[in-house]
Scaffold this active site. Structure first.
Site, short mmCIF file in Angstrom:
data_model
loop_
_atom_site.label_atom_id
_atom_site.label_comp_id
_atom_site.label_asym_id
_atom_site.label_seq_id
_atom_site.Cartn_x
_atom_site.Cartn_y
_atom_site.Cartn_z
N HIS A 262 46.42 -13.19 2.27
CA HIS A 262 46.07 -14.58 2.60
C HIS A 262 45.12 -15.10 1.53
O HIS A 262 44.28 -14.37 1.02
CB HIS A 262 45.37 -14.65 3.96
CG HIS A 262 45.44 -16.01 4.58
ND1 HIS A 262 44.54 -16.99 4.26
CD2 HIS A 262 46.31 -16.56 5.46
CE1 HIS A 262 44.85 -18.08 4.94
NE2 HIS A 262 45.92 -17.85 5.67
N ASP A 316 51.84 -14.50 10.24
CA ASP A 316 53.31 -14.37 10.26
C ASP A 316 53.79 -12.97 10.60
O ASP A 316 54.96 -12.81 10.97
CB ASP A 316 53.87 -14.78 8.89
CG ASP A 316 53.70 -16.26 8.66
OD1 ASP A 316 53.03 -16.65 7.68
OD2 ASP A 316 54.18 -17.04 9.49
C1 SDX Z 1 50.50 -18.71 5.87
O1 SDX Z 1 46.75 -20.97 3.71
C2 SDX Z 1 46.97 -20.85 5.01
O2 SDX Z 1 46.11 -21.06 5.82
C3 SDX Z 1 48.38 -20.43 5.36
C4 SDX Z 1 48.61 -20.06 6.83
C5 SDX Z 1 48.48 -21.25 7.75
O3 SDX Z 1 48.17 -21.05 8.93
O4 SDX Z 1 48.82 -22.38 7.29
O5 SDX Z 1 47.71 -19.04 7.22
C6 SDX Z 1 50.04 -19.53 7.01
O6 SDX Z 1 51.09 -19.23 4.95
C7 SDX Z 1 50.14 -17.25 5.84
C8 SDX Z 1 50.64 -16.54 4.55
C9 SDX Z 1 52.13 -16.26 4.70
N1 SDX Z 1 52.67 -15.71 3.42
C10 SDX Z 1 53.00 -14.42 3.31
O7 SDX Z 1 52.85 -13.57 4.19
C11 SDX Z 1 53.65 -14.07 1.98
C12 SDX Z 1 53.07 -12.78 1.43
N2 SDX Z 1 51.71 -13.02 1.02
C13 SDX Z 1 51.42 -13.28 -0.37
O8 SDX Z 1 52.41 -13.94 -1.07
C14 SDX Z 1 49.99 -13.75 -0.61
O9 SDX Z 1 49.17 -12.92 0.10
C15 SDX Z 1 49.63 -15.19 -0.35
C16 SDX Z 1 50.56 -16.14 -1.02
C17 SDX Z 1 49.63 -15.47 1.11
C18 SDX Z 1 48.23 -15.42 -0.89
O10 SDX Z 1 48.30 -15.08 -2.20
P1 SDX Z 1 47.17 -15.38 -3.29
O11 SDX Z 1 45.89 -15.76 -2.66
O12 SDX Z 1 47.73 -16.30 -4.32
O13 SDX Z 1 46.96 -13.93 -3.85
P2 SDX Z 1 47.80 -13.28 -5.03
O14 SDX Z 1 49.26 -13.49 -4.87
O15 SDX Z 1 47.16 -13.74 -6.31
O16 SDX Z 1 47.52 -11.72 -4.78
C19 SDX Z 1 46.25 -11.14 -5.13
C20 SDX Z 1 46.55 -9.65 -5.24
C21 SDX Z 1 47.71 -9.34 -6.19
O17 SDX Z 1 47.53 -8.02 -6.66
P3 SDX Z 1 46.98 -7.82 -8.18
O18 SDX Z 1 47.99 -8.51 -9.09
O19 SDX Z 1 45.60 -8.47 -8.20
O20 SDX Z 1 46.95 -6.32 -8.34
O21 SDX Z 1 46.94 -9.14 -3.95
C22 SDX Z 1 48.29 -8.69 -4.01
C23 SDX Z 1 48.91 -9.32 -5.27
O22 SDX Z 1 49.97 -8.52 -5.75
N3 SDX Z 1 48.97 -9.18 -2.82
C24 SDX Z 1 49.95 -8.55 -2.19
C25 SDX Z 1 50.29 -9.35 -1.11
N4 SDX Z 1 49.53 -10.46 -1.10
C26 SDX Z 1 48.72 -10.34 -2.17
N5 SDX Z 1 50.56 -7.37 -2.45
C27 SDX Z 1 51.56 -7.02 -1.60
N6 SDX Z 1 51.95 -7.74 -0.54
C28 SDX Z 1 51.34 -8.91 -0.26
N7 SDX Z 1 51.73 -9.62 0.79
#
Ligand code: SDX
Length: 379
Positions: A262, A316
């Site tokens: 998140h 989710d």
């Molecule tokens: C919702 O914003 C809100 O409030 C949204 C929400 C709402 O109520 O409206 O809460 C609803 O959208 C929840 C999120 C649903 N999305 C997912 O579940 C998709 C999977 N999650 C990721 O794509 C991610 O966690 C995000 C998009 C939600 C947030 O991503 P960020 O803040 O842009 O973080 P990032 O992608 O830059 O990741 C930071 C690190 C990375 O690793 P490094 O490159 O630093 O080594 O964390 C890792 C990422 O690879 N990482 C994950 C991960 N999420 C982050 N690794 C594996 N699986 C994941 N899900």
């Protein structure tokens, strides 16, 4: 020439609006609607009361709640002509594309679609909130070749949706579970789709354009579309014993595990805490325990591998098992999110209109300067 200092990518950590509706503490995993803890609301409130709270910034009295419920129920039925529009839609259309299209079409059945004075904007917000479940349920019946079920104004928001979808009144357990899901998804600060709605209305466009844009944003797999991604993953894993190899392989390939992580929460999403309990109970009640066991096996691997990076289940992850156990088709999961979040989007639109300033950030130009124009014959 001063170059603007670019904000962090994705505007991470940037405060782009003020709101009185929901508060999130990402470090502590806290979510409050107008100061009330989300867990208390999920346990003791109902979706209609939560919408009243978000839009009026106070809990209603009995009389106020009864009046609001009556107002909302008066908007379950669609404007004349919308059902014919639904029946002309291709049966294989994706429900989120259908919802985006139909909410936009509602504007063409509104005699004054562009009015955005406070009274008109609230009236349109209530219309869209009341109509959305009917749009989704009627399209689902249409695509399945089933008889259309018209809304029943004696039923709650949650109960009426399940009735229109299934053609029978839901059990109290299912209605209560679905109502809790609607409460948990209603509002969440300046998430991407809410920000989208505020950006659109900040041009003094109209409620239908703002809602339609927000639906488009929510569909994305990084946002509301994640709940469907979670279900695809669960369906693709044969049994809990296959989870470690699958998830570790995905992590090694830097693939994102849907339902985890998140932008704001670096602790357990408090909505996931409630949904995990709900998912376990419903899965056991409906013979879907295997789904819950796979989910908790995934959580265990993720806890060992990435919790230290602040990656925990988000709203989710367990909503997928919950919605499946309630009997919803996989491609209706994100429309469920939208059906609830219309209340949050509308609340933010009303807030934006009350103290508006056009959103117009800058882009840091990183291209060349002073380039001569080369006539096409010389290129
Ligand atoms: C919702 O914003 C809100 O409030 C949204 C929400 C709402 O109520 O409206 O809460 C609803 O959208 C929840 C999120 C649903 N999305 C997912 O579940 C998709 C999977 N999650 C990721 O794509 C991610 O966690 C995000 C998009 C939600 C947030 O991503 P960020 O803040 O842009 O973080 P990032 O992608 O830059 O990741 C930071 C690190 C990375 O690793 P490094 O490159 O630093 O080594 O964390 C890792 C990422 O690879 N990482 C994950 C991960 N999420 C982050 N690794 C594996 N699986 C994941 N899900």
């Amino acid at each position: 020439m001063t170059t603007a200092t670019a904000a962090p990518k994705g505007l991470e950590g940037i405060v782009a609006a003020e709101t009185e509706m929901s508060f999130i503490d990402g470090e502590k995993g806290v979510l409050e609607y107008v100061g009330i803890a989300i867990d208390d609301l999920a346990r003791h409130s109902c979706f209609e009361e939560v919408v009243y709270l978000l839009w009026n910034l106070k809990l209603p009295t009995v009389t106020e709640l009864d009046a609001f419920k009556a107002e909302l129920r008066g908007r379950y039925a669609l404007p004349h002509g919308m059902l014919e529009r639904i029946k002309r839609l291709p049966k294989d259309a994706e429900p989120m594309h259908v919802l985006r299209t139909l909410v936009s079409a509602l504007g063409m059945h509104d005699p004054d679609p562009n009015a955005i004075d406070p009274k008109a904007a609230r009236h349109k917000a209530l219309n869209i909130l009341g109509h959305t479940p009917t749009l989704i349920a009627m399209f689902d019946r249409h695509r399945k070749g089933e008889e259309i079920v018209h809304p029943d104004t004696s039923l709650s928001f949650a109960g009426n949706f399940l009735y229109m979808l299934n053609g029978e009144r839901p059990t109290e357990t299912m209605e209560r579970a679905f109502d809790a899901c609607m409460i948990l998804h209603a509002d969440h600060g300046l998430n991407n789709s809410t920000f989208t709605a505020r950006v659109v209305i900040s041009t003094l466009s109209d409620m239908y354009s703002a809602m339609t844009a927000a639906i488009g944003a929510l569909r994305g797999p990084l946002h509301g579309g994640a709940n469907e991604g979670v279900m695809h993953l669960l369906n693709d894993i044969a049994s809990p014993k296959d989870v470690p190899a699958r998830i570790e392989g995905m992590l090694e390939r830097k693939e994102k595990i849907m339902g985890f992580g998140h932008r704001v929460y670096k602790a357990y999403d408090p909505r996931a805490t409630y949904l995990k309990t709900l998912a376990k109970q419903l899965a056991e009640d409906t013979g879907n325990s295997a789904l819950y066991e796979k989910s908790s096996a995934i959580e265990k691997v993720m806890e060992a591998k990435v919790a230290a990076k602040g990656i925990y289940p988000n709203v989710d992850f367990y909503s997928a098992t919950t919605y499946h156990s309630i009997g919803l088709d996989l491609d209706l999961f994100t429309p469920m999110f939208a059906m609830s979040r219309v209340s949050g989007w509308a609340g933010h639109v009303l807030e934006q209109l009350a103290d508006n300033r056009l959103y117009r950030p800058k882009a840091a130009y990183i291209g060349p300067h002073g380039v001569a124009y080369t006539p096409i014959g010389e290129r």
